[in-house]
Design an enzyme around this catalytic site. Structure first.
Site, short mmCIF file in Angstrom:
data_model
loop_
_atom_site.label_atom_id
_atom_site.label_comp_id
_atom_site.label_asym_id
_atom_site.label_seq_id
_atom_site.Cartn_x
_atom_site.Cartn_y
_atom_site.Cartn_z
N TYR A 137 5.80 -13.30 -27.00
CA TYR A 137 6.91 -12.35 -27.16
C TYR A 137 7.88 -12.80 -28.25
CZ TYR A 137 6.17 -9.33 -23.06
OH TYR A 137 5.70 -8.41 -22.16
N ASP A 181 -8.08 -13.84 -16.22
CA ASP A 181 -8.95 -12.70 -15.91
C ASP A 181 -9.38 -12.74 -14.45
OD1 ASP A 181 -10.35 -15.01 -16.59
OD2 ASP A 181 -11.93 -13.99 -17.70
N ASP A 195 2.76 -6.18 -12.92
CA ASP A 195 2.53 -4.74 -12.70
C ASP A 195 1.36 -4.54 -11.73
OD1 ASP A 195 4.50 -4.12 -14.63
OD2 ASP A 195 3.35 -2.36 -15.30
#
Ligand code: IPM
Ligand code: MN
Length: 366
Positions: A141, A223, A251
């Site tokens: 980020y 993953d 999320d």
């Protein structure tokens, strides 16, 4: 106690959910005899519109002066094609960096009353209770170089994922200390089979773990973690991960809680002399422009963030528990917004806020 709080409603449903969160904050502080001062500032798309900048200097000043900041959400579709420095999200990254809130705590738990709201099988989600500790002020980020250059077939985009040992150490300590107060297990998530960044991450986490012999540590590739979250969520207690992996996994965690509207978050950084944490509190959900202004967004993520603020930034454990308890009472009553699929007619955003206040009032008088 005197609480000096900055409110940054931001964009879309951020405005209506923070209105309810503020209502609850006022209610609980007055019920327990505290003095509350609330200032309001601009962040995100609204700040671009009103001040030409997603993170105006005035907001920076207010945030540095406040004991704690409560945020709604940022993001508006009209900025989808704007350059990065003129996007609402840049305001959020700016305030996180200014406050140096490097640990983002995102609790994910299943509520009995909401078990049918999750698309996953009841027996799978029942008993889920984890906290994702997302590194928040480093990684891809913020890394440089970044940008888009060149043209035609040679047009090229670059982002850089970078972590220093010190950045990994401090967020790891936070995770281990949290685990000590919970089920004493840390799951560190990385992609160390491919990324050097993750190799350093894993090595430093193992070193920090040496100081917490009472806490179990496991490593999992990101993953596989994404899969385990929906296959066996009860195996997780504290999930420690870097910025972008944490964004994505939290999320996914929302599916376990029933709705992303339920998830609160606390971003904390350094301790102040009083022992309290500098904190930025925000629901995990976004600005949801499609339902903005309709009084139907779920305010419980924002209200849960108020509880987190009372706990971490003010050390007001009883008041925090009163808010959490009132939220459970409201959930059990079925007076909830449409995202939680209540049996009867869905409640409005403001009705849920009023109901939480009423439940606090009741608890304070018995
Ligand atoms: C979040 C959000 C933000 C993030 C966006 C709005 C910049 O998705 O808090 O999870 O990616 O951190
Ligand atoms: Mn996100």
């Amino acid at each position: 106690m005197k609480l000096n709080v900055l409110l940054l409603p931001g964009d879309g449903i951020g405005v209506e959910v923070t209105r309810e969160a503020e209502k609850v904050l006022k209610h609980v502080t007055s019920a327990y005899g505290h003095e509350l001062a609330v200032h309001q500032g601009l962040l995100g798309g609204i700040a671009i519109h009103k001040a030409g900048n997603p993170f105006p200097d005035e907001t920076r000043k207010l945030a540095l002066e406040a004991d704690a900041t409560l945020m709604g959400a940022v993001g508006l579709p009209e900025f989808d094609n704007a350059p990065p420095e003129k996007r609402p999200e840049r305001g959020l990254l700016g305030i996180r960096q200014t406050l140096q809130v490097y640990a983002n705590l995102r609790p994910v738990r299943s509520y009995k009353a909401l078990i049918d709201s999750s698309p996953l099988k009841n027996e799978l989600v029942d008993g889920t209770d984890m906290i994702i500790v997302r590194e928040l002020t480093g990684g891809i980020y913020y890394g440089t170089p970044r940008g888009i250059s060149g043209s035609g077939a040679e047009e090229r985009a670059v982002n850089t994922m970078t972590y220093t040992r010190a950045e990994i150490e401090r967020v790891s300590h936070m995770a281990f200390q949290l685990a000590r107060k919970r089920k004493k297990k840390v799951t560190s998530v990385d992609k160390s089979n491919v990324l050097e960044n993750s190799q350093l991450w894993r090595r430093v986490v193992v070193e920090v773990a040496g100081q917490y012999s009472d806490v179990a540590l496991e490593h999992i590739l990101v993953d596989n973690c994404a899969m385990q979250l929906v296959l066996n969520p009860r195996r997780f207690d504290v999930v420690l991960t870097e910025n972008m992996f944490g964004d994505i996994l939290s999320d996914e965690g929302a599916v376990l809680a029933g709705s992303i509207g339920m998830l609160p978050s606390a971003s904390i950084g350094n301790r102040r002399p009083s022992g309290a944490w500098t904190g930025l509190y925000e629901p995990v959900h976004g600005s949801a422009p499609d339902i903005a202004g309709q009084n139907k967004a779920n305010p419980l993520g924002a209200i849960g963030s108020v509880a987190a603020m009372l706990e971490y930034s003010f050390g007001l454990m009883e008041e925090a528990a009163a808010v959490n308890h009132a939220m459970e009472t409201v959930l059990n009553s079925g007076k909830v917004t449409a995202d939680l699929k209540p049996p009867g007619a869905p409640a409005a955003t403001s009705e849920v806020g009023d109901a939480v206040c009423a439940a606090i009032a009741k608890a304070a008088t018995v």
